[in-house]
Design a protein around this motif. Structure first.
Motif, PDB file in Angstrom:
ATOM      1  N   TYR A   1       2.025 -20.356  -4.947  1.00 41.95           N
ATOM      2  CA  TYR A   1       2.611 -19.266  -4.601  1.00 41.95           C
ATOM      3  C   TYR A   1       3.596 -19.292  -3.305  1.00 41.95           C
ATOM      4  O   TYR A   1       4.760 -18.772  -3.409  1.00 41.95           O
TER       5      TYR A   1
ATOM      6  N   ILE B   1       7.791 -18.556  -3.088  1.00 43.14           N
ATOM      7  CA  ILE B   1       8.206 -17.697  -1.967  1.00 43.14           C
ATOM      8  C   ILE B   1       9.320 -18.526  -0.946  1.00 43.14           C
ATOM      9  O   ILE B   1      10.182 -17.907  -0.709  1.00 43.14           O
TER      10      ILE B   1
ATOM     11  N   SER C   1      10.049  -6.069  -0.326  1.00 44.78           N
ATOM     12  CA  SER C   1       9.772  -7.392  -1.029  1.00 44.78           C
ATOM     13  C   SER C   1      10.197  -7.405  -2.273  1.00 44.78           C
ATOM     14  O   SER C   1      11.014  -8.729  -2.526  1.00 44.78           O
TER      15      SER C   1
ATOM     16  N   VAL D   1       2.305 -14.456  -8.800  1.00 45.81           N
ATOM     17  CA  VAL D   1       2.046 -13.339  -7.781  1.00 45.81           C
ATOM     18  C   VAL D   1       0.630 -12.453  -8.077  1.00 45.81           C
ATOM     19  O   VAL D   1      -0.289 -12.284  -6.916  1.00 45.81           O
TER      20      VAL D   1
ATOM     21  N   ASN E   1      -2.769 -12.424  -5.509  1.00 51.64           N
ATOM     22  CA  ASN E   1      -3.173 -11.227  -5.145  1.00 51.64           C
ATOM     23  C   ASN E   1      -4.645 -11.166  -5.597  1.00 51.64           C
ATOM     24  O   ASN E   1      -5.724 -10.354  -4.950  1.00 51.64           O
TER      25      ASN E   1
ATOM     26  N   LYS F   1      -0.519 -16.746   3.165  1.00 47.29           N
ATOM     27  CA  LYS F   1       0.130 -15.940   2.176  1.00 47.29           C
ATOM     28  C   LYS F   1       0.856 -14.703   3.278  1.00 47.29           C
ATOM     29  O   LYS F   1       2.140 -14.531   3.043  1.00 47.29           O
ATOM     30  N   TYR F   2       0.278 -14.281   4.323  1.00 46.39           N
ATOM     31  CA  TYR F   2       1.054 -13.418   5.355  1.00 46.39           C
ATOM     32  C   TYR F   2       2.139 -13.923   5.836  1.00 46.39           C
ATOM     33  O   TYR F   2       2.936 -13.335   5.938  1.00 46.39           O
TER      34      TYR F   2
ATOM     35  N   ASP G   1       5.246 -14.641   3.260  1.00 48.01           N
ATOM     36  CA  ASP G   1       5.609 -13.183   2.854  1.00 48.01           C
ATOM     37  C   ASP G   1       6.443 -12.872   4.026  1.00 48.01           C
ATOM     38  O   ASP G   1       7.309 -12.037   3.970  1.00 48.01           O
ATOM     39  N   TYR G   2       5.851 -12.738   5.395  1.00 47.83           N
ATOM     40  CA  TYR G   2       6.580 -12.320   6.496  1.00 47.83           C
ATOM     41  C   TYR G   2       8.138 -13.023   6.431  1.00 47.83           C
ATOM     42  O   TYR G   2       9.243 -12.438   7.076  1.00 47.83           O
TER      43      TYR G   2
ATOM     44  N   LEU H   1      10.016 -10.945   4.195  1.00 43.27           N
ATOM     45  CA  LEU H   1      10.329  -9.636   4.482  1.00 43.27           C
ATOM     46  C   LEU H   1      10.803  -9.578   6.154  1.00 43.27           C
ATOM     47  O   LEU H   1      11.957  -8.443   6.030  1.00 43.27           O
TER      48      LEU H   1
ATOM     49  N   SER I   1      -0.371  -5.465   4.220  1.00 40.72           N
ATOM     50  CA  SER I   1      -0.960  -6.636   3.636  1.00 40.72           C
ATOM     51  C   SER I   1      -2.361  -7.078   3.337  1.00 40.72           C
ATOM     52  O   SER I   1      -2.652  -7.681   2.441  1.00 40.72           O
TER      53      SER I   1
END
Length: 377
Positions: free
Chosen positions: A15, A19, A183, A291, A295, A322-323, A326-327, A330, A349
């Protein structure tokens, strides 16, 4: 326990790899700077709608404020059998703005997708080669077409993808949707930067009739209710990838409305997710699986941690990784779409893995409602 830990580790590694690729791709998409060049491109704006009496006045008002020569604008409104005052609103606006060439059509249902039918209905009578689509619950910025024209003159594309953002109220439910949409916008821009575009939004989408006809229009995916945008994009990428571009400019960002009801939001996201099974892009298919697994792993991991079969430290570590990744995506998207407004998506999240997993699983087996109709898988 060791096997579970290994699965968790592999899932997060895959993942994160995806990303980070998208983050790097995002940095490769340059911001387009508009110049003072004279407008030349003639556009036909196509708006399919059904029972949008509450939203149409704001969309039409934004059309009337467009900073673009009226003689280069044609608007085709396609009514999908509305039962409210939508038709009357369109007629009244047309009378009040007779300087803008506006046509109101009734949709002709020929497939399982009313929206694709509506666009196909407008195509034969469109006077201009460039078709621009948006939705009835949107508002377009005044320099929308001017920026698009500049980009077309500079880059000579046949298809152009633009950004969409929510016009939100100050509540968590709207902010949750904003983060979700951001996202998706980040993935869209990142995939363009990687040279593997597969996603777009029909609320801000432009292409030539020549390209539409060259790729066979919506043929091949007209049994899927949604996807008037992504399937056409993926066809174009297969046939003429060098003619597909992303317009990154804040004057081209279209604003739309978030949902106010959880059930409607869930149905909307199921409709969006249902398109993934029809994707032709192998990259998009693998990314969607990655994804979903990420999740679902967090949801399953939380349950196992409660039962004592998974170490909480591992679960928290995976979530933190992951956070953070992702941030990164984002943050970049937020800088572009919302001018860097305060962003701390911790609560969203925590909820998102469960919401996303439910949407993905349901989209594979369940039906969904849209505009008063039910669509089965």
């Amino acid at each position: 326990m060791e096997l579970i830990s290994l699965v968790f580790t592999l899932t997060v590694v895959v993942y994160v790899g995806f990303i980070l690729q998208l983050v790097l791709g995002y940095t490769k998409v340059p911001t387009f700077e508009r110049t003072g060049i004279a407008p030349r491109t003639a556009f036909t704006i196509v708006v399919p709608f059904r029972n949008e009496a509450k939203n149409l006045p704001k969309l039409l008002q934004s059309f009337s404020k467009l900073n673009y020569p009226q003689e280069l604008i044609e608007i085709i409104m396609v009514d999908d059998f509305s039962t409210d005052a939508s038709e009357r609103i369109c007629i009244q606006w047309r009378v009040q703005h007779d300087g803008i060439d506006t046509t109101l059509l009734e949709n002709l249902r020929l497939s399982s997708s009313p929206k694709k039918d509506a666009i196909a209905r407008a195509m034969p009578i469109a006077k201009h080669d460039w078709i621009v689509t948006t939705d009835a619950d949107c508002r377009v910025p005044k320099n929308w077409l001017l920026t698009l024209d500049n980009y077309i003159q500079a880059e000579q594309p046949e298809m152009v993808v633009g950004a969409v953002v929510y016009q939100t109220k100050n509540n968590w439910f709207h902010q949750f949707q904003q983060l979700d949409l951001m996202s998706l916008q980040g993935v869209t821009i990142g995939s363009f930067g990687m040279g593997k575009p597969f996603m777009c939004n029909g609320a801000n989408f432009a292409y030539t009739k020549k390209l539409f006809q060259a790729v066979g229009g919506f043929a091949g995916n007209d049994k899927i209710a949604s996807g008037d945008d992504v399937f056409l994009l993926q066809k174009a990428v297969q046939h003429l990838p060098e003619k597909v571009g992303y317009l990154k400019n804040t004057d081209s960002i279209v604003k739309t409305k978030p949902e106010n009801d959880l059930y409607k939001l869930f149905m909307q996201r199921v409709r969006w997710a249902s398109k993934t099974t029809g994707y032709k892009s192998k990259y998009a298919q693998v990314l969607a699986v990655a994804v979903l697994l990420m999740n679902a792993s967090l949801v399953g991991g939380f349950w196992m941690a409660l039962n004592g079969t998974l170490d909480w430290r591992l679960l928290l570590g995976v979530f933190a990784v992951k956070y953070l990744v992702d941030y990164l995506l984002l943050y970049k998207t937020n800088t572009y779409l919302r001018n860097g407004k305060w962003l701390l998506p911790l609560a969203s999240s925590l909820v998102y893995p469960l919401f996303s997993s439910l949407v993905a699983v349901y989209s594979l087996v369940g039906s969904y409602t849209w505009k008063g109709s039910t669509y089965k898988k």
